[in-house]
Design an enzyme around this catalytic site. Structure first.
Site, PDB file in Angstrom:
ATOM      1  N   LYS A   1      -1.617  -0.250 -12.484  1.00  0.00           N
ATOM      2  CA  LYS A   1      -2.664  -0.687 -11.617  1.00  0.00           C
ATOM      3  C   LYS A   1      -2.930   0.765 -10.947  1.00  0.00           C
ATOM      4  CE  LYS A   1      -3.842  -2.531  -7.110  1.00  0.00           C
ATOM      5  NZ  LYS A   1      -3.353  -3.624  -5.794  1.00  0.00           N
TER       6      LYS A   1
ATOM      7  N   GLU B   1      -9.130  -1.897  14.192  1.00  0.00           N
ATOM      8  CA  GLU B   1     -10.286  -1.881  13.156  1.00  0.00           C
ATOM      9  C   GLU B   1     -11.567  -2.063  13.695  1.00  0.00           C
ATOM     10  OE1 GLU B   1      -9.533  -3.583   9.180  1.00  0.00           O
ATOM     11  OE2 GLU B   1      -7.615  -2.816   9.209  1.00  0.00           O
TER      12      GLU B   1
ATOM     13  N   ASP C   1      -8.599   2.087   4.143  1.00  0.00           N
ATOM     14  CA  ASP C   1      -9.180   0.733   4.450  1.00  0.00           C
ATOM     15  C   ASP C   1      -9.828   0.318   3.066  1.00  0.00           C
ATOM     16  OD1 ASP C   1      -9.774  -1.316   6.206  1.00  0.00           O
ATOM     17  OD2 ASP C   1     -11.748  -1.017   6.372  1.00  0.00           O
TER      18      ASP C   1
ATOM     19  N   LYS D   1       0.822  -1.156   0.130  1.00  0.00           N
ATOM     20  CA  LYS D   1       0.000  -0.125   0.038  1.00  0.00           C
ATOM     21  C   LYS D   1       0.926   1.116  -0.030  1.00  0.00           C
ATOM     22  CE  LYS D   1      -4.421  -1.546   2.176  1.00  0.00           C
ATOM     23  NZ  LYS D   1      -5.124  -1.204   3.133  1.00  0.00           N
TER      24      LYS D   1
ATOM     25  N   ARG E   1      -7.535   2.539  -5.013  1.00  0.00           N
ATOM     26  CA  ARG E   1      -6.667   3.365  -4.125  1.00  0.00           C
ATOM     27  C   ARG E   1      -6.174   4.730  -5.078  1.00  0.00           C
ATOM     28  NH1 ARG E   1      -3.988  -0.821  -2.813  1.00  0.00           N
ATOM     29  NH2 ARG E   1      -5.518  -0.974  -0.982  1.00  0.00           N
TER      30      ARG E   1
HETATM   31  P1  IMP Z   1      -7.211  -3.649   4.419  1.00  0.00           P
HETATM   32  O1  IMP Z   1      -8.321  -4.034   5.615  1.00  0.00           O
HETATM   33  O2  IMP Z   1      -7.535  -2.216   3.776  1.00  0.00           O
HETATM   34  O3  IMP Z   1      -5.796  -3.997   4.756  1.00  0.00           O
HETATM   35  O4  IMP Z   1      -7.526  -4.795   3.049  1.00  0.00           O
HETATM   36  C1  IMP Z   1      -8.476  -5.864   3.400  1.00  0.00           C
HETATM   37  C2  IMP Z   1      -7.925  -7.048   2.734  1.00  0.00           C
HETATM   38  O5  IMP Z   1      -7.996  -6.640   1.323  1.00  0.00           O
HETATM   39  C3  IMP Z   1      -6.451  -7.587   3.179  1.00  0.00           C
HETATM   40  O6  IMP Z   1      -6.249  -8.644   3.017  1.00  0.00           O
HETATM   41  C4  IMP Z   1      -5.742  -6.754   1.948  1.00  0.00           C
HETATM   42  O7  IMP Z   1      -4.527  -7.468   1.668  1.00  0.00           O
HETATM   43  C5  IMP Z   1      -6.796  -6.783   0.752  1.00  0.00           C
HETATM   44  N1  IMP Z   1      -6.398  -5.723  -0.262  1.00  0.00           N
HETATM   45  C6  IMP Z   1      -6.719  -4.459   0.088  1.00  0.00           C
HETATM   46  N2  IMP Z   1      -6.488  -3.820  -0.929  1.00  0.00           N
HETATM   47  C7  IMP Z   1      -6.027  -4.445  -2.028  1.00  0.00           C
HETATM   48  C8  IMP Z   1      -5.460  -4.522  -3.253  1.00  0.00           C
HETATM   49  O8  IMP Z   1      -5.330  -3.419  -3.949  1.00  0.00           O
HETATM   50  N3  IMP Z   1      -5.347  -5.458  -3.991  1.00  0.00           N
HETATM   51  C9  IMP Z   1      -5.502  -6.755  -3.547  1.00  0.00           C
HETATM   52  N4  IMP Z   1      -6.066  -7.263  -2.210  1.00  0.00           N
HETATM   53  C10 IMP Z   1      -6.173  -5.773  -1.608  1.00  0.00           C
END
Ligand code: IMP
Length: 192
Positions: free
Chosen positions: A171, A44, A72, A20, A177
């Site tokens: 991407k 969270e 998030d 990220k 994002r």
């Molecule tokens: P988080 O809570 O924002 O970290 O993301 C929730 C889940 O989605 C985590 O397992 C992340 O690794 C996954 N995730 C978040 N953003 C992406 C992305 O851009 N590509 C793939 N998986 C993602």
């Protein structure tokens, strides 16, 4: 968007996910915003992405005492009633991509979207949140070695390749994002 107006004040991105950080730096540096990084963690809470981002930003700003962003994200699959959605982290750690493919094995409607919410907060202001969505579909197998987590499963609209097959800079041109961070950057520059 013009990147000629450089903002000197930096913002700290709170995350434990180095992918990220790489993506966000690529996006925000191009928009004239410098990003510091701190992996201090934040709870969270139960709720939608906006709730988590708002709470996380407020929590982090209290600890750091300077402007922060948190982000998030989640994968929302229509045929699974938008699962895993806010459970995306847990599902990635438990079912993983193979588990999702199993759930989708007899499913024709492959529509899915990634959603990202950026939360921004300063010691003197209430949190602001910015939503970005990218539409796409779930493939029939994992493809690609780039990106992370769900990327090898997700094929963005108008593409044949999964996010896992696209290099970060590609991407970053249109991802969830990119959209949330760009919304944030436009708003942020307007505050000056
Ligand atoms: P988080 O809570 O924002 O970290 O993301 C929730 C889940 O989605 C985590 O397992 C992340 O690794 C996954 N995730 C978040 N953003 C992406 C992305 O851009 N590509 C793939 N998986 C993602």
């Amino acid at each position: 968007m013009s990147n000629s107006k450089i903002i000197s004040k930096s913002i700290t991105f709170i995350t434990g996910n180095p992918h990220k950080v790489k993506e966000a730096r690529g996006i925000l540096n191009n928009l004239g915003i410098t990003l510091e990084h701190a992996d201090i963690g934040y709870p969270e809470i139960q709720g939608d992405l906006e709730d988590v981002a708002r709470y996380g930003a407020q929590y982090a700003v209290r600890r750091l005492g300077k402007p922060v962003i948190v982000e998030d994200a989640g994968l929302f699959i229509k045929a699974l009633k938008w699962f895993p959605g806010t459970y995306s982290s847990y599902v990635q750690e438990t079912l993983s991509n193979q588990g999702i493919l199993k759930l989708m094995s007899d499913v024709e409607d492959r529509y899915a979207e990634f959603r990202s919410v950026v939360g921004y907060c300063t010691p003197k202001t209430e949190p602001e949140v910015f939503l970005g969505i990218v539409k796409g579909r779930i493939g029939y197998k994992e493809k690609g070695k780039y990106g992370f987590a769900y990327d090898p499963l997700f094929i963005p609209e108008d593409y044949c390749e999964s996010f896992g097959e696209l290099q970060t800079d590609v991407k970053n041109r249109f991802s969830h994002r990119r959209k949330s961070l760009e919304k944030f950057a436009l708003w942020y520059k307007d505050q000056k």
